[in-house]
Motif scaffolding. Structure first.
Motif, short mmCIF file in Angstrom:
data_model
loop_
_atom_site.label_atom_id
_atom_site.label_comp_id
_atom_site.label_asym_id
_atom_site.label_seq_id
_atom_site.Cartn_x
_atom_site.Cartn_y
_atom_site.Cartn_z
N HIS A 13 0.82 -1.21 0.00
CA HIS A 13 0.00 0.00 0.00
C HIS A 13 0.85 1.26 0.00
O HIS A 13 1.94 1.28 0.56
CB HIS A 13 -0.93 0.02 1.22
N THR B 187 0.08 5.83 -0.11
CA THR B 187 -0.98 6.81 0.09
C THR B 187 -1.41 7.38 -1.25
O THR B 187 -0.69 7.29 -2.25
CB THR B 187 -0.52 7.97 1.00
N GLU C 40 -5.34 8.33 2.65
CA GLU C 40 -5.99 7.03 2.46
C GLU C 40 -5.05 6.10 1.70
O GLU C 40 -4.30 6.53 0.84
CB GLU C 40 -7.30 7.18 1.69
N LYS C 41 -5.13 4.83 2.01
CA LYS C 41 -4.27 3.84 1.36
C LYS C 41 -4.87 3.40 0.02
O LYS C 41 -6.08 3.40 -0.17
CB LYS C 41 -4.12 2.59 2.25
N THR C 42 -3.98 3.08 -0.89
CA THR C 42 -4.35 2.51 -2.18
C THR C 42 -3.29 1.48 -2.53
O THR C 42 -2.22 1.47 -1.92
CB THR C 42 -4.46 3.62 -3.26
N SER C 43 -3.54 0.63 -3.47
CA SER C 43 -2.52 -0.36 -3.83
C SER C 43 -1.64 0.19 -4.93
O SER C 43 -2.03 1.08 -5.67
CB SER C 43 -3.16 -1.68 -4.26
#
Length: 75
Positions: A8, A10, A70-73
């Motif tokens: 992950h 941001t 927020e987390k994203t891949s």
């Protein structure tokens, strides 16, 4: 020193990475400056990339917010 495509990052890190890739394509910024309701939460080092990638349509916000932490891949 590792490759972790499922790890992950941001959203603001994603914006900077996308901006650097876009620059290699000689992409032009259409000039539409978007302002998010949570501007103050976007790190100074990421703000130019967030704005540029949002104006190109590569990155979108959520109900007027960018949610920079927020987390994203990576994929």
């Amino acid at each position: 020193n590792s490759f972790n495509p499922k790890g992950h990052i941001t959203r603001e890190q994603m914006a900077v990475m996308t901006d650097k890739f876009y620059a290699t394509l000689d992409g032009k910024n259409p000039g539409k400056d978007l302002v998010f309701q949570d501007e103050g939460k976007i790190a100074a080092w990421a703000k130019p990339s967030v704005h540029k990638m949002a104006s190109t349509g590569f990155i979108k916000g959520y109900k007027g917010k960018f949610n920079p932490k927020e987390k994203t891949s990576r994929e």
